[in-house]
Write an enzyme that holds these catalytic residues in place. Structure first.
Site, PDB file in Angstrom:
ATOM      1  CD1 TRP A  43      -3.201  -1.258   0.671  1.00 15.94           C
ATOM      2  CD2 TRP A  43      -1.620  -2.253   1.662  1.00 15.94           C
ATOM      3  NE1 TRP A  43      -3.852  -2.380   0.684  1.00 15.94           N
ATOM      4  CE2 TRP A  43      -2.975  -3.218   1.526  1.00 15.94           C
ATOM      5  CE3 TRP A  43      -0.596  -3.003   2.779  1.00 15.94           C
ATOM      6  CZ2 TRP A  43      -3.229  -4.611   1.937  1.00 15.94           C
ATOM      7  CZ3 TRP A  43      -0.915  -4.325   2.887  1.00 15.94           C
ATOM      8  CH2 TRP A  43      -2.114  -5.136   2.661  1.00 15.94           C
ATOM      9  CG  HIS A  91      -6.830  -0.912   2.947  1.00 15.37           C
ATOM     10  ND1 HIS A  91      -6.249  -2.152   3.128  1.00 15.37           N
ATOM     11  CD2 HIS A  91      -6.695  -0.178   3.907  1.00 15.37           C
ATOM     12  CE1 HIS A  91      -5.565  -1.968   4.246  1.00 15.37           C
ATOM     13  NE2 HIS A  91      -5.844  -0.861   4.810  1.00 15.37           N
ATOM     14  CB  ALA A 118     -12.886  -9.174   5.419  1.00 10.93           C
ATOM     15  CD  GLN A 139      -9.947  -1.208  -1.894  1.00 16.35           C
ATOM     16  OE1 GLN A 139     -10.348  -1.104  -0.533  1.00 16.35           O
ATOM     17  NE2 GLN A 139      -9.127  -1.872  -2.285  1.00 16.35           N
TER      18      GLN A 139
END
Ligand code: ZN
Lengths: 821, 346
Positions: free
Chosen positions: B161, B175, B314, B215
């Protein structure tokens, strides 16, 4: 130094090395396990069970048509001074070949390109041809012509290649035929063992069920391990960051280019050959995953290697020639005098191996991964070593790696390997134990038919995990090169991925019938966006990052209070405090293609808060552009009014904003209004400031508005009351009066509505005119339309007389109005 | 007056009315004529008042004559009315001529951004499946973005990231997973939630890379939630979203907050596996769409949930990618262009 000759990759067939890709040679894997599957099958299985294979390279046709020949005769060319005529044997046949290079002698082994061969590097098809009266039946090749290096100074001489043989394919001599897979290693961050051919081969054996024999990397050399050495000592000052330091001394080495098979092996996986010593350290790293480093012992001050943190502002010039300033968080390798390497990242240029090196100190160490990564990031220096160390390499790997390297060094540098290896390993890594049951694994996967206990045990054993059974429990002892396996979930992963996730029978969670509670704020935002679209405005998305230039252009640069520490560019350097400046940019983009444009954005804006996260406000911004109209104020205001009306927000008023309103500079001074809901500022609207219009070269009119959508949400009235439509006629009356120019007509209207009976259904402002000559400088003429209606009967003028009188009284007494009609 | 004189007068009146009717040029004028002659004070009524002066048999005769006159006038009136009506219609017909092949007037309609539209579609499907919608913060703490997700400072996974930082140490979220910890900590179990949101990564923008992207995170925690539930749930969603039976292919991947980490791919519906280059899947026939996995026990523990009792999963699917695939959009940069030539197509 010879390395220059061997620098550069073989253009065309090779792609450049990339950090997130790792190249794996099939030949190399075959040293440790059987491979019988096709590349396509291999890719599909590795994809399903390990990581993505982006692509593979087939080197089956590399060096086709090139054969090893031996020069049996050599004479000058009869008609050309600079040419020689060589007689070359390739075993069964003898060829006459004209050659321009002068570095060849009788009995030299050379690569021969026979007629029919195509040399892709130089785009040349070899044919028999006449060269000044002599027929040349082929060509002797330089390294450049073969694509081995950039060297074109002479023919490639193969005399020193081990096991060189006349008539053998050149590709066999250099072990060129191979298939190279490119693995995406981003998904292997937690798997230090897979950064080596040995580790990948182990995965292969677990995936395909083939035999795994790591012993080929084992050394046959007998060595003694000691904490001391007669000519070298090691002192670890920071045992947290340096977990192990293993070193050896090799004397009498000859530094020279590696044999071609080694060069070829390195190049096929994207590593540039340098010289035999450096190439061996790289070779062992690629094979076993353990980075090694070689120092020129003669260049060291004293005979002690110290592993310590850098001193404040300590400098080191690394082998890439860059002088680097270090800081005390970084670990260095030092001699008595100064740092000689950044631990696990890159060595220093002063102690690097050169062609004059005779004695080397070989380091095989283990460094803590987080600190290594931080050092590498801070210095902006990512190397093959740091890529591996930052993944938490196994400290137990230093010894196998150094012994493997010593064996190769003895063979390829003719050096004398000291029989004592220094090894300091303060805290040996402990073996992890995990207890688990087969049922647990199956329950977590959710597919009881996927596998069995027997299969689980055999799979784990393939991964070098020691499994013992204790009643229904499996006790697993995890090898030290798998630091990623610490809890039961990690073992579930091993079984699931090796069985293949695609083979799991799918299920859905069981749940009750409780309905989902809707998120009112989300539905509310949908409603706002829908209303804006119904009003003809199209939705735009703009970045949450803005730059100073735009805000300076809009005269609102003081609003920028949340800078980014690492913006992507100056025009994206701040979190945006407003949406409108970017909408003005959008209008500027669109006016080239449209005479009319209406846009809106509904997104967050940000405001700094002392010692806390910034405040995030959902903002609604609207903008419209009319090329052929002088004004857009009433259009943008009409849109805002329609919107608040649709959203059932009561008590909305518009007023002249004060001069310190944060967005005031965006607006035309005379054409701006603040939006108040129940007296609270909820936004601002109006026409774009002429200064900005001129700067951007706008023609026509631009109306803009920005509202606090969170506040709109707060004030919305979800209880929508219905009022019946009356079937009786309306009675309409207009009143004109002169009032103060700055009087808010919202206030006027509200006062009228409050002071009249329920027979008055609306008081609407029809017009507001100024005319200094007729009405005076500070007065305006306002016409108000009063509409009376009863739900039960027709009204006569007499019915409204009382209300009309009240209205007139209010106008006169509360607002000092002069009634005109 | 006698019958003869009255009859004469009637003839005169009748002629006069008929002349006027014929001369009338519009229906209102015609109506006025009719009203004038037939009204109580009109000439015909006037003649009728003289009836009593006649003999009984003459009365009958004259009455019949008046009725005949009225009838004649009515016919003339009806005829003229029809003529005038026709005349009016013809007149308007001519006046109304238009070239029906010219384009209609341009009406400006507002369009919603394609990402907004598809986000709503996805949200609706998930709501129907029992997921509530939670909105993320856009700027959050290192704790929520990384630490609570089992990514401590210095962890090599942080390389994945490329994070923006504000100068005072906060993070424009990399995110939507940044919301996981808060949801797990604050919501009652079982938890079923999606988090649609805007995310940011420090990488240069080109046709396929954006520093700003979208997202939809999903979080599900209950007792006995399995890996097969995760894959089944996503297949159900994706099949509903694309309105076909999508095929999945799953690769192992690594994200510290799930264990194991999966990369879920769907079959490319653009090329359907046919020969030739396909810009959507870049010839791979599979499109990486949803990184996912069972929630790591450490993440549950940090949120105060006992991983021995509860389990969950998730995911964080890329919304931009769903939109690009759906419409075959070739360049991500259109999304933030503000260009109406692009936006008005949706
Ligand atoms: Zn495709």
């Amino acid at each position: 130094m010879e390395s220059k000759i061997y620098a550069g990759s073989t253009a065309g067939t090779f792609v450049s090395y990339s950090n997130s890709k790792m190249k794996i040679s099939q030949n190399w894997l075959k040293e440790f396990t059987e491979i019988t599957h096709s590349p396509e099958e291999i890719i599909s299985h590795l994809n399903a069970s390990l990581a993505e294979i982006e692509d593979y390279y087939d080197y089956e046709n590399l060096y086709t048509g090139i054969i090893v020949g031996k020069i049996t005769g050599l004479k000058p060319h009869p008609n050309a001074d600079k040419l020689q005529v060589a007689t070359v044997t390739t075993g069964e046949h003898t060829h006459t070949i004209v050659c321009g290079a002068s570095n060849i002698s009788v009995d030299d082994y050379v690569p021969v390109a026979l007629p029919g061969t195509y040399l892709s590097e130089i785009d040349l098809k070899i044919e028999s041809r006449d060269l000044r009266g002599v027929t040349s039946e082929g060509m002797l090749c330089s390294p450049k012509e073969l694509g081995i290096s950039d060297d074109h100074s002479g023919i490639l001489i193969l005399n020193d290649e081990p096991h060189v043989r006349v008539g053998e394919y050149f590709s066999t001599l250099v072990k060129a035929h191979d298939i190279v897979y490119e693995i995406e290693n981003k998904a292997l961050t937690h798997r230090p063992d897979t950064f080596s051919h040995l580790g990948i081969a182990r995965e292969f054996s677990a995936i395909f069920g083939t035999k795994f024999s790591p012993s080929k990397a084992d050394t046959k050399t007998k060595i003694t391990i000691s904490e001391t050495h007669p000519h070298l000592s090691v002192r670890i000052e920071n045992e947290t960051l340096c977990r192990r330091y293993t070193a050896a001394v090799i004397e009498n080495v000859t530094v020279k280019p590696s044999p071609l098979w080694l060069q070829q092996g390195l190049k096929s996986v994207g590593v540039r050959p340098i010289n035999n010593v450096v190439d061996i350290t790289n070779f062992v790293m690629l094979e076993l995953g353990q980075p090694l480093h070689a120092f020129d012992k003669a260049k060291l001050t004293g005979e002690e290697i110290i592993i310590r943190t850098a001193t404040e502002k300590e400098h080191l010039t690394t082998i890439d020639g860059k002088n680097r300033e270090l800081d005390p968080s970084m670990l260095v390798i030092a001699d008595e005098k100064e740092a000689i390497a950044i631990a696990g990242v890159m060595g220093g240029i002063d102690t690097e191996i050169s062609k004059d090196t005779t004695t080397i100190v070989l380091e095989s160490a283990n460094f803590e991964h987080y600190n290594n990564r931080k050092t590498s990031r801070t210095l902006g220096l990512q190397t093959d070593a740091s890529i591996r160390f930052s993944k938490n390499q196994d400290p137990n790997n230093t010894l196998p790696a150094i012994t493997r390297a010593l064996e190769l060094l003895a063979e390829l540098t003719e050096g004398t390997v000291s029989d004592t290896i220094i090894d300091q390993y303060p805290t040996p890594r402990e073996i992890q134990t995990i207890e688990i049951t087969a049922d647990y694994i199956m329950n977590r996967i959710g597919d009881p038919s996927l596998t069995s206990e027997k299969e689980i045990i055999s799979t784990l054993k393939k991964l070098a995990i020691d499994v013992t059974k204790n009643k229904d429990h499996l006790v697993l002892r995890v090898p030290s090169f798998r630091p990623d396996l610490t809890i039961k979930a990690d073992i579930v992963e091993e079984i699931a991925r090796l069985k293949g996730y695609d083979n799991i029978t799918l299920t859905l969670p069981k749940r009750d019938l409780t309905p989902v509670s809707p998120n009112d704020a989300v539905l509310w935002k949908r409603a706002i966006a829908d209303y804006c679209a119904r009003l003809g405005y199209s939705e735009v998305y703009n970045y949450s990052f803005v730059g100073k230039d735009l805000y300076t252009l809009c005269n609102v640069e003081s609003l920028l209070t949340i800078p980014l520490a690492n913006p992507i560019s100056p025009d994206r350097a701040f979190m945006r405090p407003q949406l409108l400046p970017q909408l003005i940019e959008n209008i500027n983009t669109n006016r080239k293609n449209f005479d009319h444009a209406a846009i809106f954005e509904l997104e967050k804006r940000f405001h700094s808060v002392t010692d806390d996260l910034p405040q995030e406000i959902t903002s609604l911004a609207l903008a419209r552009y009319e090329k052929h109209q002088p004004h857009a104020f009433l259009e943008i205001k009409g849109a805002v009014e329609a919107l608040v009306n649709q959203l059932h927000i009561a008590d909305v008023t518009f007023t002249q904003p004060t001069d310190d309103h944060p967005l005031i500079n965006l607006f035309s001074q005379k054409r701006v209004a603040e939006v108040l809901i129940s007296g609270e500022s909820a936004g601002i609207l109006g026409e774009l400031a002429p200064a900005i219009e001129i700067e951007l070269g706008f023609e026509g009119a631009v109306g803009i508005a920005e509202l606090n959508a969170d506040l709109l949400f707060h004030f919305t009235d979800s209880k929508r009351a219905y009022s019946p439509v009356s079937i009786h006629p309306e009675l309409v009356m207009d009143i004109s009066c002169l009032v103060d120019r700055n009087l808010s007509l919202d206030m006027l209207k509200n006062s009228i509505e409050r002071s009249t009976s329920e027979l008055l259904t609306s008081a609407r402002i029809l017009e507001s005119l100024t005319d200094a000559a007729k009405f005076g400088e500070d007065r305006k003429s306002v016409t108000i339309r009063l509409v009376f209606q009863s739900p039960v009967r027709s009204l006569s003028k007499a019915d409204t007389a009382n209300d009309l009188q009240n209205v007139k009284t209010i106008l006169q007494e509360n607002f000092g109005a002069e009634i005109r009609s | 007056m006698n019958l003869e004189e009255l009859t004469k007068e009637l003839a005169v009146i009748q002629d006069e009315i008929l002349t006027k009717i014929k001369a009338s040029e519009a229906i209102p004028q015609l109506n006025d004529i009719k009203v004038a002659y037939l009204s109580k004070k009109g000439p015909l009524k006037d003649l009728q008042t003289k009836l009593p002066t006649l003999k009984p048999e003459e009365k009958i005769t004259f009455g019949q004559k008046i009725n005949a006159a009225k009838s004649t006038i009515q016919s003339a009136y009806d005829k003229r009315q029809e003529e005038l009506h026709l005349q009016e219609v013809n007149l308007r017909k001519d006046k109304n001529w238009i070239d029906v092949t010219i384009p209609g007037k341009k009406i400006s309609i507002g369009h919603l951004h394609p990402i907004t539209q598809l986000r709503r579609e996805a949200e609706n499907i998930f709501m129907n499946m029992g997921f509530e919608i939670v909105e993320p913060r856009s700027i959050d703490t290192d704790y929520n973005v990384f630490e609570a997700l089992n990514i401590p400072v210095g962890h090599p996974a942080r390389d994945m990231w490329d994070t923006f930082w504000t100068t005072n140490g906060y993070i424009p979220i990399t995110h939507t997973s940044a919301m996981q910890h808060t949801i797990l900590k604050e919501h009652d179990l079982p938890v079923r939630a999606i988090v649609p949101g805007r995310c940011f990564r420090q990488e240069a923008t080109d046709a396929t890379h954006e520093h700003t992207f979208y997202q939809i995170e999903g979080v599900y925690v209950d007792k006995n939630i399995t890996l097969s539930d995760l894959i089944g749930t996503l297949k159900t969603f994706l099949s509903a979203f694309y309105d076909r039976d999508v095929q999945l292919r799953i690769q192992p991947s690594y994200f510290p907050f799930v264990e194991p980490g999966l990369e879920i791919m769907i079959d490319c519906a653009i090329c359907k596996g046919k020969e030739g280059y396909c810009s959507t899947c870049r010839g791979k026939r599979w499109i990486e769409l949803v990184p996912a996995g069972p929630i790591h026990p450490n993440v549950l523990t940090m949120a105060g949930i006992d991983p021995n009792e509860y389990s969950g999963f998730a995911w964080g699917m890329g919304l931009d990618r769903l939109v690009m695939i759906k419409y075959g959009i070739e360049d991500l940069r259109w999304f933030h262009s503000g260009d109406l030539r692009f936006l008005q197509q949706f």
